[in-house]
Design an enzyme around this catalytic site. Structure first.
Site, mmCIF file in Angstrom:
data_model
loop_
_atom_site.group_PDB
_atom_site.id
_atom_site.type_symbol
_atom_site.label_atom_id
_atom_site.label_comp_id
_atom_site.label_asym_id
_atom_site.label_seq_id
_atom_site.Cartn_x
_atom_site.Cartn_y
_atom_site.Cartn_z
ATOM 1 N N LEU A 196 0.861 -1.195 0.000
ATOM 2 C CA LEU A 196 0.000 0.000 0.000
ATOM 3 C C LEU A 196 0.893 1.240 0.000
ATOM 4 C CD1 LEU A 196 -3.191 0.440 0.514
ATOM 5 C CD2 LEU A 196 -2.475 1.071 2.826
ATOM 6 N N HIS A 197 0.822 2.026 -1.042
ATOM 7 C CA HIS A 197 1.651 3.235 -1.003
ATOM 8 C C HIS A 197 1.146 4.385 -1.856
ATOM 9 C CE1 HIS A 197 3.068 1.328 -4.676
ATOM 10 N NE2 HIS A 197 3.556 2.495 -5.038
ATOM 11 N N ARG A 198 0.019 4.218 -2.546
ATOM 12 C CA ARG A 198 -0.460 5.306 -3.406
ATOM 13 C C ARG A 198 -0.751 6.537 -2.571
ATOM 14 N NH1 ARG A 198 0.612 2.521 -7.391
ATOM 15 N NH2 ARG A 198 2.125 4.177 -7.615
ATOM 16 N N ARG A 229 7.113 5.459 3.205
ATOM 17 C CA ARG A 229 6.167 6.588 3.266
ATOM 18 C C ARG A 229 4.869 6.168 3.959
ATOM 19 N NH1 ARG A 229 4.280 9.522 -2.308
ATOM 20 N NH2 ARG A 229 3.366 7.484 -2.628
ATOM 21 N N ASP A 272 -2.305 -1.646 -3.813
ATOM 22 C CA ASP A 272 -2.683 -0.527 -4.675
ATOM 23 C C ASP A 272 -1.567 -0.266 -5.687
ATOM 24 O OD1 ASP A 272 -0.708 0.643 -3.128
ATOM 25 O OD2 ASP A 272 -1.996 2.199 -2.270
#
Ligand code: UDP
Length: 356
Positions: A196-198, A229, A272
């Protein structure tokens, strides 16, 4: 033939790796520039080790504080390098800020720019990746597409057919090569893998909290190599304590081989990521995409991927119940995109080579 490969992020290294091997085999001179868009060990160095890539010829020194200043800074530094060195062409991969900087810097200097993974489109023109890919596709002297859909997207926008090549997907090449070299078993195990990083998913607390809630409600064992992030945002939004008391195991980001080993043994993939959803399909894992933006619609069309927004109930339901609804088909080419791309580049730019 002498060209620049401009890379800067985790998915760039995955895509560049077989281009590097094949161009070395052919005796082409590939100058690798690393923009350091991703700079820490887990997101960068480990990929150079996994793929036995040589140290980059040039490392840029731009701080990655935000999209605009990084893109502008990288563009400036690339502009200086390229104007002194003038390679036959510049190659860049995917849809990251590094790709946008490379496209603009090369084109402004009248050095042909070649774009790998062209023609992907989503409905949201302000999605950060969408901005990058639209600019890169428009400036490219040649666009290499992973699928027919992407070829059609470019043609529908009026791009000249002579500049569009259906090459297949370098990520598929890298995956097939790695699975066969390491003889990794592909089985449906008893855990899920999550990435998950969008930006859309992690920068707003309510949205990230809703996704976390959905993951927790599924009550599944989920292994989550967290992007730096994302980890930072989870900490900042105080979502870590709930995760710590759950079946979700947060680990540092993995190198490519370790990640593929983990994904190959998973029951399902939750992501994502643009790359991980393709890898999930290639590994024959049902994939739950945790964002409404559709990339690689082919996977949904064959029934192996489902999209969801930040609705905790739907996320939990899909994690627990989603199974493919159609037969598996070969998508993304035949594992030889790197050969096709280099054949085409040689044909286009080989005779004007300034190799020295
Ligand atoms: N990946 C990895 N380690 C991880 C998570 C992902 O090596 O912990 C790899 C994955 O196998 C894929 C690539 O990173 O090849 C995808 O990159 P990412 O999801 O960061 O970017 P996107 O594809 O969304 O642009």
């Amino acid at each position: 033939m002498r060209f620049y490969s401009i890379v800067g992020t985790r998915p760039n290294f995955v895509k560049e790796f077989l281009i590097h091997m094949e161009s070395s085999r052919r005796g082409f001179q590939e100058i690798i520039v690393h923009t350091r868009q991703h700079y820490d060990r887990d997101m960068s160095d480990v990929f150079f080790e996994d793929f036995a890539l040589p140290a980059p010829h040039y490392l840029l020194t731009v701080e990655n504080n935000d999209n605009v200043s990084f893109t502008a800074g990288a563009m400036q530094q690339l502009g200086r390098l390229l104007s002194e060195d003038r390679p036959d062409f510049v190659l860049a991969y995917g849809d990251v800020n590094t790709t946008l900087s490379a496209a603009v810097a090369a084109s402004k200097l009248r050095i042909p720019f070649a774009h790998v993974e062209a023609g992907i489109r989503t409905a949201d023109r302000y999605n950060p990746e969408e901005i990058n890919r639209r600019v890169a596709d428009t400036l490219a002297e040649v666009n290499y597409c992973c699928t027919e859909t992407h070829v059609r997207n470019l043609k529908a926008e009026g791009h000249d057919a002579s500049r569009i090549v259906l090459s297949g997907d370098l990520m598929k090449d890298a995956l097939l090569y790695t699975l066969s070299r390491l003889e990794l078993p592909v089985v449906r195990g008893d855990y899920m893998v999550l990435t998950l990083h969008r930006q859309e998913n992690i920068m707003v607390r309510d949205r990230l909290a809703a996704i976390v809630e959905g993951l927790l409600r599924s009550d599944q064992r989920i292994v989550f190599p967290a992007h730096p992030r994302t980890r930072k945002q989870l900490e900042q939004f105080d979502l870590m304590p709930r995760l710590a008391r759950s079946k979700i195991e947060i680990i540092p980001p993995l190198g490519y081989v370790d990640f593929i080993r983990l994904a190959a043994g998973a029951n399902k993939v939750l992501t994502d990521s643009g790359g991980v959803r393709r890898e999930a399909y290639l590994l024959k894992k049902p994939c739950i995409v945790l964002i409404e933006l559709s990339w690689f619609p082919e996977i949904s069309q064959v029934g192996w991927k489902v999209l969801t927004g930040p609705d905790p109930e739907r996320i939990a339901f899909l994690i627990n119940t989603f199974e493919p609804t159609g037969p598996y088909r070969e998508l993304f080419g035949d594992g030889r995109a790197h050969v096709k791309i280099l054949d085409d580049l040689e044909q286009r730019f080989g005779s004007s080579s300034n190799a020295r």
